[in-house]
Write a protein that holds these residues in place. Structure first.
Motif, PDB file in Angstrom:
ATOM      1  N   SER A  91     -43.557 -37.459 -43.781  1.00  0.00           N
ATOM      2  CA  SER A  91     -43.906 -37.499 -45.270  1.00  0.00           C
ATOM      3  C   SER A  91     -42.999 -36.811 -46.057  1.00  0.00           C
ATOM      4  CB  SER A  91     -45.425 -37.316 -45.936  1.00  0.00           C
ATOM      5  OG  SER A  91     -45.795 -36.233 -45.697  1.00  0.00           O
ATOM      6  N   PHE A  92     -42.686 -35.424 -45.568  1.00  0.00           N
ATOM      7  CA  PHE A  92     -41.599 -34.927 -46.133  1.00  0.00           C
ATOM      8  C   PHE A  92     -40.454 -35.206 -46.004  1.00  0.00           C
ATOM      9  CE2 PHE A  92     -38.500 -31.605 -45.026  1.00  0.00           C
ATOM     10  CZ  PHE A  92     -38.284 -30.914 -46.163  1.00  0.00           C
ATOM     11  N   PHE A  93     -39.853 -35.854 -44.727  1.00  0.00           N
ATOM     12  CA  PHE A  93     -38.561 -36.148 -44.642  1.00  0.00           C
ATOM     13  C   PHE A  93     -38.368 -37.682 -45.244  1.00  0.00           C
ATOM     14  CE2 PHE A  93     -38.322 -33.195 -41.158  1.00  0.00           C
ATOM     15  CZ  PHE A  93     -37.251 -32.630 -41.302  1.00  0.00           C
ATOM     16  N   ALA A 151     -35.709 -35.605 -36.537  1.00  0.00           N
ATOM     17  CA  ALA A 151     -35.674 -36.542 -35.451  1.00  0.00           C
ATOM     18  C   ALA A 151     -37.263 -36.704 -34.929  1.00  0.00           C
ATOM     19  CB  ALA A 151     -34.828 -36.028 -34.037  1.00  0.00           C
ATOM     20  N   ASP A 152     -38.030 -35.639 -34.884  1.00  0.00           N
ATOM     21  CA  ASP A 152     -39.427 -35.681 -34.316  1.00  0.00           C
ATOM     22  C   ASP A 152     -40.126 -36.477 -35.339  1.00  0.00           C
ATOM     23  OD1 ASP A 152     -38.961 -34.420 -31.998  1.00  0.00           O
ATOM     24  OD2 ASP A 152     -39.798 -32.699 -32.618  1.00  0.00           O
ATOM     25  N   SER A 153     -39.990 -36.396 -36.621  1.00  0.00           N
ATOM     26  CA  SER A 153     -40.574 -37.166 -37.785  1.00  0.00           C
ATOM     27  C   SER A 153     -40.730 -38.738 -37.816  1.00  0.00           C
ATOM     28  CB  SER A 153     -40.224 -36.494 -39.002  1.00  0.00           C
ATOM     29  OG  SER A 153     -38.732 -36.980 -39.553  1.00  0.00           O
ATOM     30  N   VAL A 154     -39.769 -39.115 -36.802  1.00  0.00           N
ATOM     31  CA  VAL A 154     -39.769 -40.592 -36.881  1.00  0.00           C
ATOM     32  C   VAL A 154     -40.995 -41.229 -36.131  1.00  0.00           C
ATOM     33  CG1 VAL A 154     -37.499 -40.786 -36.982  1.00  0.00           C
ATOM     34  CG2 VAL A 154     -38.481 -40.911 -34.777  1.00  0.00           C
ATOM     35  N   LEU A 197     -38.335 -25.446 -44.556  1.00  0.00           N
ATOM     36  CA  LEU A 197     -37.174 -26.488 -45.161  1.00  0.00           C
ATOM     37  C   LEU A 197     -37.431 -26.795 -46.521  1.00  0.00           C
ATOM     38  CD1 LEU A 197     -37.332 -28.817 -42.163  1.00  0.00           C
ATOM     39  CD2 LEU A 197     -35.446 -27.035 -42.370  1.00  0.00           C
ATOM     40  N   GLU A 198     -38.681 -26.912 -46.941  1.00  0.00           N
ATOM     41  CA  GLU A 198     -38.663 -26.937 -48.420  1.00  0.00           C
ATOM     42  C   GLU A 198     -38.263 -25.980 -49.268  1.00  0.00           C
ATOM     43  OE1 GLU A 198     -42.905 -29.761 -48.589  1.00  0.00           O
ATOM     44  OE2 GLU A 198     -42.948 -27.596 -48.281  1.00  0.00           O
ATOM     45  N   ALA A 199     -38.428 -24.703 -48.860  1.00  0.00           N
ATOM     46  CA  ALA A 199     -37.979 -23.574 -49.297  1.00  0.00           C
ATOM     47  C   ALA A 199     -36.602 -23.558 -49.217  1.00  0.00           C
ATOM     48  CB  ALA A 199     -38.669 -22.343 -48.856  1.00  0.00           C
TER      49      ALA A 199
END
Length: 223
Positions: A137-139, A126-129, A81-83
């Motif tokens: 931290s990315f999101f 969604a999972d990152s919450v 996703l960063e790329a």
């Protein structure tokens, strides 16, 4: 067709570098090859069916070699996703020189051609919450950056006040919500939800609100 072949024309992805350059350059090239392989497989198979073993095989590495660069699947997907963000930003800057809602609409068009990547983004965001998720931290950082970029694009086109008196900063989270909400609906029902068309309908609402406010609508872009 490779992941590079699927992007917009002149999508800003770095051209392959010649060999050599020492261990650090080789490590960077392997990492890039892994990201390319992961992007291809996600596009072909979707998020759930893309395994680390398959990515390693596509990149010409052992699974242990891949784990040296990305110890978990979650970390690999975040790097993908960063790329994607880097490549999309480079393309957007090359296409328009600055952020704009027209460029956003073109990126929505492009996303409609890569459901696997959109699915990865939607599931991971969604999972990152949840607490201690490796992508949190990315999101957090990404959403802050995206809101700032959206506010900048809105200010460039509508000034300091949008229809209804909203500032670009207050409108930016709403624009992000429209984009992400459309992606979710499109993933669940792609035959019934025209994601690019719906986003352009939303932009048309902004334009209509601009006219109703008594200010002249912006001139359409040429070319």
């Amino acid at each position: 067709m490779t992941a590079r072949d699927q992007g917009p024309p002149d999508d800003g992805r770095p051209a392959p570098r010649p060999g050599g350059g020492g261990r650090q350059a080789q490590r960077a090239e392997r990492r890039e090859a892994i990201l390319e392989a992961a992007m291809e497989l996600i596009s072909e198979r979707g998020y759930r069916r893309t395994s680390l073993a398959a990515v390693a095989e596509r990149a010409g590495l052992t699974q242990q070699g891949l784990l040296h660069h990305f110890p978990t699947k979650e970390l690999l997907l975040v790097a993908v996703l960063e790329a994607r963000d880097r490549w999309d930003l480079a393309w957007a800057v090359a296409a328009s020189g600055a952020g704009s809602t027209d460029t956003l609409a073109q990126l929505v068009d492009y996303n409609a051609t890569r459901p696997g990547i959109v699915q990865t983004y939607t599931v991971l965001s969604a999972d990152s919450v949840t607490e201690d998720h490796p992508a949190r931290s990315f999101f957090e950082s990404r959403f802050r950056s995206v809101r700032a970029s959206m506010a900048e694009a809105l200010r460039a086109e509508y000034g300091d006040a949008l229809p209804g008196g909203l500032t670009p900063e207050r409108a930016a989270p709403l624009l992000v919500a429209v984009l992400d909400g459309l992606q979710l609906q499109w993933l669940l029902d792609p035959d019934d939800v025209d994601m690019p068309g719906a986003f352009r309908d939303f932009l048309a609402l902004l334009e209509d609100g601009e006219r109703r406010s008594g200010r002249p609508a912006r001139e359409p872009d040429e070319g």
